[in-house]
Structures are given as structure tokens and as C-alpha cells.
Design a protein around this motif. Structure first.
Motif, PDB file in Angstrom:
ATOM      1  N   HIS A  12       0.829  -1.201   0.000  1.00 23.28           N
ATOM      2  CA  HIS A  12       0.000   0.000   0.000  1.00 23.28           C
ATOM      3  C   HIS A  12       0.868   1.257   0.000  1.00 23.28           C
ATOM      4  O   HIS A  12       0.504   2.271  -0.608  1.00 23.28           O
ATOM      5  CB  HIS A  12      -0.918   0.022   1.222  1.00 23.28           C
ATOM      6  N   GLU A  15       1.769   2.641  -3.434  1.00 26.47           N
ATOM      7  CA  GLU A  15       0.729   3.162  -4.308  1.00 26.47           C
ATOM      8  C   GLU A  15       0.542   4.671  -4.107  1.00 26.47           C
ATOM      9  O   GLU A  15       0.772   5.200  -3.025  1.00 26.47           O
ATOM     10  CB  GLU A  15      -0.591   2.449  -4.026  1.00 26.47           C
ATOM     11  N   SER A  43      -6.029  -1.633  -7.379  1.00 24.66           N
ATOM     12  CA  SER A  43      -4.801  -1.619  -8.183  1.00 24.66           C
ATOM     13  C   SER A  43      -4.892  -2.599  -9.344  1.00 24.66           C
ATOM     14  O   SER A  43      -4.482  -2.297 -10.472  1.00 24.66           O
ATOM     15  CB  SER A  43      -3.605  -1.954  -7.290  1.00 24.66           C
TER      16      SER A  43
END
Length: 224
Positions: A12, A15, A43
Motif C-alpha cells: 500500500h 501506491e 490496483s
């Protein structure tokens, strides 16, 4: 959580995260306890939109419209999305969210039971995203295969039941045994279907990605 939580947190951190309307919708959903697709699934959908660039998309399970908007924004090609939702209270919220995102003309929302609505749809879809009642996935499958076009992609979310899917049916609570049995059968059908190439991914709560190998068949033909 299927994957190690530390690993998920690390992924995470790589991202960029959502911005704009998607960020607003995500925060609103979390605040009101409305389930939306997990970050890992978000994603994956972005990647598949970039790769496939589908012109016609079907979603079964709209909720408040988050994933439909995400697919519309992530798709570099012009596309139309048909999404189905059976929970009446979420219909006006989803429609308002489509307007907020400037996608009201692009996304068509159908209200009702997918088992009744799917047979009324015609034509083929390049991409289908299934995120509805887990106990109905197996029942939906023949219609989804009828609607899936040549080289079309079918993505099914939440298929591993927090890892419970690998347990014996007697190890799960009695109320979950029917869903457990049906989901196992659904996974078997996907992975053994003659016209599908399927990968089961242990991300989020489990996602399958199935690609139609060749020309489409109708009425679920080819199922084992």
C-alpha cells in the motif's frame, strides 16, 4: 486477510492512492461502513483497464458506485458500463455519485436481482466485474459466460472468504457452509472450464481473473 498484513501495508505504501472524487467516495464509504473494493483489488482493476481497454463493461454489484467510477476513470479508451445493484437504498447514492464524477451518461445503473436482470441483457461484454452476493456466484456463472465476449475478461472478487475457503466444510460455522460449498464449486468451474484460462490471486479477500480463450459459447456450454 489472505496475505501477511505487513506485506500488504508495504505494498500500500508504494501506491499513489486515490485522488479527487474516488478519494472522497472512499472516505465516505469508510465513514458509513459501506464495503468497497480493497486497495489491492483497486490496483488490479486499474492494471486490467490499462491492459484490456474494454469498450463495454458489466459490473454485478454496484454498491455506491465506487468501482464503476474507478473503472471508468482508469480505462484509457472510451467505454460504456452497465452495473447492477439489488439494494434499493444504495441506488440514489450511486446515481448521485455518478453525477458527482461526471459519469452519469457513461454508466447505466440497473436496479434489481441480477438473476432476473442478467438474462435480459444482450450483446457481449469485453470485461465483467463480479462483486455481489457470494452465495450466488455459481448461479450467475452461466449468464456471465453467455455475455462474456471473445477474449473477454471476468474478474470475481472476494472468493477466498478470508482464507476460510481452504477449510473443511465442517470447520466453518453452520451458517457459512452453503456459501463455502458454492464458492468452492465456483472456483472449480472457473479453473476447469474448457474455454477459460483462470488465475486465483490471494490478494484482498481473493480475486480470480478469467480470460476467454476463444470464441464465445452460449448458455454456459463447456462447463464441466
Amino acid at each position: 486477510m489472505i496475505a501477511d498484513e505487513r506485506m500488504v501495508s508495504f505494498l500500500h505504501s508504494l501506491e499513489e492512492g486515490n485522488t479527487g472524487i474516488l478519494c472522497e467516495l472512499e472516505q465516505e464509504a469508510l465513514a458509513s461502513y459501506v464495503p468497497i473494493i480493497r486497495r489491492e483489488t483497486q490496483s488490479l482493476l486499474r492494471l486490467l483497464m490499462a491492459m484490456k481497454q474494454p469498450a463495454r463493461i458489466l459490473e454485478v454489484g454496484c454498491a455506491v458506485g465506487f468501482s464503476a467510477i474507478l473503472m471508468a476513470e482508469a480505462n484509457p479508451a472510451a467505454c460504456r458500463i452497465v452495473t447492477i445493484e439489488n439494494y434499493e437504498k444504495r441506488i440514489p447514492i450511486a446515481r448521485e455519485n455518478f453525477k458527482r464524477a461526471g459519469r452519469a451518461e457513461q454508466i447505466e445503473l440497473l436496479f434489481g436481482d441480477a438473476m432476473e436482470l442478467l438474462p435480459t441483457l444482450s450483446g457481449s461484454f469485453d470485461f465483467i466485474f463480479l462483486d455481489a452476493a457470494k452465495g450466488q456466484y455459481l448461479a450467475f456463472l452461466p449468464q456471465l459466460l453467455r455475455l462474456l465476449g471473445p477474449k473477454g475478461v471476468l474478474v470475481s472478487d472476494n472468493v477466498l472468504q478470508e482464507g476460510e475457503i481452504l477449510e473443511s466444510r465442517f470447520a466453518v460455522t453452520r451458517r457459512n457452509r452453503t456459501i463455502h460449498k458454492r464458492m468452492r464449486e465456483y472456483l472449480y468451474q472457473l479453473t476447469h472450464h474448457k474455454e477459460l484460462a483462470t488465475s486465483v490471486l490471494p490478494i484482498g479477500d481473493g480475486v480470480t481473473v478469467s480470460v476467454r480463450r476463444c470464441g464465445r459459447q452460449t448458455d454456459g456450454e463447456g462447463m464441466v
